[in-house]
Design a protein around this motif. Structure first.
Motif, mmCIF file in Angstrom:
data_model
loop_
_atom_site.group_PDB
_atom_site.id
_atom_site.type_symbol
_atom_site.label_atom_id
_atom_site.label_comp_id
_atom_site.label_asym_id
_atom_site.label_seq_id
_atom_site.Cartn_x
_atom_site.Cartn_y
_atom_site.Cartn_z
ATOM 1 N N ARG A 39 59.221 64.738 25.774
ATOM 2 C CA ARG A 39 60.522 64.676 24.650
ATOM 3 C C ARG A 39 61.515 65.924 24.242
ATOM 4 O O ARG A 39 62.467 65.662 24.286
ATOM 5 N N ILE A 40 60.664 67.031 24.327
ATOM 6 C CA ILE A 40 61.428 68.313 24.331
ATOM 7 C C ILE A 40 62.286 68.522 25.799
ATOM 8 O O ILE A 40 63.592 69.007 25.263
ATOM 9 N N ALA A 41 62.162 68.294 26.732
ATOM 10 C CA ALA A 41 62.945 68.338 27.720
ATOM 11 C C ALA A 41 64.126 67.387 27.754
ATOM 12 O O ALA A 41 65.257 67.798 28.021
ATOM 13 N N ALA A 42 63.861 66.122 26.982
ATOM 14 C CA ALA A 42 64.906 65.166 26.996
ATOM 15 C C ALA A 42 66.166 65.781 26.025
ATOM 16 O O ALA A 42 67.146 65.267 26.152
ATOM 17 N N VAL A 43 65.686 66.393 24.888
ATOM 18 C CA VAL A 43 66.693 67.001 24.082
ATOM 19 C C VAL A 43 67.217 68.359 24.156
ATOM 20 O O VAL A 43 68.190 68.715 23.473
ATOM 21 N N THR A 44 66.652 69.282 25.000
ATOM 22 C CA THR A 44 67.118 70.526 25.190
ATOM 23 C C THR A 44 68.247 70.520 26.346
ATOM 24 O O THR A 44 68.485 69.526 27.010
#
Length: 97
Positions: A39-44
């Protein structure tokens, strides 16, 4: 006696594991660390350079410039002798395969 007889003798009394009659379709109860990382990688921002060896902040030097590094506490004379190769070789590392 052959291998089949040995196998049958060893397998006496073995029962198959009980299988549930229905599939478990419930969602997982907790968010796993892998899901959170995705999830974090998708929004960074993926365009940011994560390479710590990037040359963007390094000033270029000339081909004949001397590059040295000396830890604090090393005496200047010791460093100079080491740099000039004045210390005798006391041992060697060998690679044996």
């Amino acid at each position: 006696m052959n291998a089949d007889d040995d196998f049958e003798r060893e397998m006496t009394g073995v029962r198959p594991l009980a299988q549930p009659k229905r599939a478990d379709l419930r969602p997982p109860p907790l968010v796993t660390p892998g899901i959170e990382a995705r999830r974090i990688a998708a929004v960074t921002d993926a365009s940011a350079d994560a390479n710590p060896l990037s040359d963007t902040a390094v000033e270029p030097i000339g081909p004949h410039d001397e590059i040295t590094f000396m830890r604090p506490g090393v005496q200047t004379g010791v460093f100079k002798k080491l740099r000039l190769g004045k210390y005798p070789i006391e041992g060697r590392l060998t690679c044996t395969r």
